[in-house]
Design an enzyme around this catalytic site. Structure first.
Site: not given
Ligand SMILES: *Cc1c(COP(=O)(O)O)cnc(C)c1O
Length: 499
Positions: A112
């Site tokens: 993120k």
């Molecule tokens: C948010 C997240 C995901 C999923 O990603 P999306 O964009 O919501 O599909 C997978 N792994 C981790 C560690 C995340 O923080």
């Protein structure tokens, strides 16, 4: 060429990139999408020569056309600096037959950070460009990682406040501690008695409450979103797919033009949608492998054409993917519905009213770039163990879901393309599960009574993997947020905080 953005639910209104970023969600509840997906205007060879920051500019300028060169470059420079613990920003590690694209080298050690280090700068620039003088209130629902990354990005950014809702019993101990210890006078963190879907629905309802928006506008507040429904989250995520391709090319692992697969651990469908946009821009991608955990709505959808959220919500060891309503899938549905907003709106209304919808056979053809798979809890932990034993490489639970699904794909499809596994979090964020996976009988009995922070130390002793700063800091951090509310009371909490 100027790119404007339109809603997936009607075409009446078109907005600039900066306006779309400011608003987050369109007024009709739809998501903003670019009118056209621009084509990469660099050769693949040139891509291999650029730094992450240079490439970020080259990719994002094609989407964010109302930002000036100087504005965009300045945002990028502030985002991808030494907050990241390595110069490459998104390095690649080869292990056990796949390339792991490590997206966890930012401040909060999950992928993120790739977009949320940048979004605050894009947003404050957008506010200036559009003469917004109201205070921007960022409303965020999190399944664990978005919350902390958004808090870190927006903390003490003038002209903004940030409110994060997380499922009180649905995140890891490290994830929770990261959020509730967040500093910054403009930050507010609330645990809800519910799951991620409840949090996301609550946030969307607050967005769609026109009365509330009017009230707050009079008090000088306007809402925006840091979730991947915001196009300002999605566009920066396209960059690392192009960058990964360039890295493999520069390292001589692939030939120019050779197609590669990307396997993406998926929850809200934001990360993999960015890969789909990269493919649409002309990046040579063979398959987009969508990996789900036991909440396998997407796996079922790719198999049957029916999206059905009416099922038990399962808490797994990959909590950031514990999601039954993948918001960003709407952007794909819209695309495969031939960009027909009425058709898309009907399906989204069916999802709200009865919890499911089915796409047409014609639309199904639009899914040919995707392969859906899922991994259960046992296979996920077994994969962590296997990769550790085979390659002395420690992966987190989310990444392991992807690695497990890739193995099935490779076997079933007899596929030989180079494969990139999108590695979304540091194993230290999920120390308990990772420790359980790599623990050996000869290590003695598993120390299950130890808290997660003790397990962090043990994981470090066992594997030698350095503990990231983000986790070390938590030991001494003071808890600053302790609000917990019923899922029906989210709106009241927002009003109370903004009083
Ligand atoms: C948010 C997240 C995901 C999923 O990603 P999306 O964009 O919501 O599909 C997978 N792994 C981790 C560690 C995340 O923080």
């Amino acid at each position: 060429m100027e790119v404007l953005f339109k809603s997936t639910r009607n075409h009446a209104e078109k907005v600039t990139a900066s306006q779309a970023i400011l608003k987050g969600l369109a007024d009709d509840g739809g998501l903003y999408v670019p009118e056209v997906i621009p084509k990469l205007d660099l050769t693949l060879g040139k891509i291999a020569d650029l730094s992450y920051q240079e490439l970020a500019y080259e990719v994002m300028k094609l989407f964010l056309t109302d930002y000036t060169e100087q504005e965009l470059k300045s945002c990028i420079e502030k985002a991808y600096d030494d907050k990241f613990d390595c110069r490459e920003i998104a390095p690649i590690h080869y292990a056990n037959g796949s390339y792991y694209l490590e997206l966890f080298h930012g401040e909060t050690i999950a992928f993120k950070d790739m977009a949320l280090s940048l979004l605050p700068h894009l947003l404050t620039t957008a506010a200036k460009k559009n003469q917004v003088t109201d205070e921007i209130v960022i409303l965020t629902a999190t399944s664990g990682d978005t919350g902390k990354a958004a808090l870190a990005g927006f903390a003490d950014v003038p002209g903004t406040r940030i409110i994060v809702f997380y499922p009180k019993d649905g995140v890891s101990a490290v994830q929770e501690k990261q959020m509730v210890t967040q500093k910054g006078a403009n930050t507010h963190v609330i645990g809800i008695k519910g799951n991620f879907d409840d949090a996301q629905n609550g946030v969307k309802a607050i967005f769609n409450d026109k009365e509330l928006a009017k009230d707050l506008k009079e008090k000088g507040f306007v809402f925006s979103s840091a979730n991947s429904i915001n196009i300002g989250r999605l566009v920066p995520q396209v960059v690392y797919y192009v960058y990964a391709y360039g890295t493999l090319l520069a390292q001589g692992k692939i030939k120019e033009g050779e197609e590669v697969n990307f396997t993406v651990p998926t929850g809200n469908f934001g990360n993999i949608l960015a890969a789909y946009y990269a493919k649409s821009m002309g990046l040579p991608i063979h398959k987009l492998i969508c990996a789900s955990n036991e909440n396998k709505v997407l796996f079922d959808f790719f198999g049957t054409g029916t999206y059905d959220k009416n099922r038990e919500f399962i808490l797994t060891s990959s909590p950031s993917m514990d999601i039954l309503i993948s918001s960003n899938l709407e952007r794909l549905i819209y695309k495969i519905a031939d960009e027909n907003p009425d058709k898309n709106r009907e399906m989204m209304q069916a999802l709200t009213s009865k919890g499911s919808y089915t796409i047409t056979d014609e639309m199904k053809k639009g899914l040919k770039d995707f392969y859906g798979g899922f991994a259960n809890e046992k296979d996920t932990l077994a994969t962590i163990r296997e990769v550790y034993k085979a390659a002395d490489y420690v992966i987190d639970t989310h990444t392991a879901v992807a690695a497990a699904v890739y193995e099935t794909f490779k076997k079933n499809e007899k596929d030989e393309h180079a494969n990139v596994i999108v590695s979304t979090a540091s194993p230290y964020k999920f120390a308990r599960s990772v420790m359980e996976a790599v623990w050996d009988e000869k290590d003695g009995q598993f120390p299950s009574q130890e808290d997660d922070f003790a397990l962090v130390r043990l994981l470090n002793e066992k594997t030698g993997l350095a503990v990231p700063k983000a986790v070390k800091e938590l030991d001494f951090a003071e808890v600053l947020h302790n609000t917990v509310c019923e899922k029906e009371k989210m709106c009241e909490e927002v009003v109370k905080y903004l009083k």
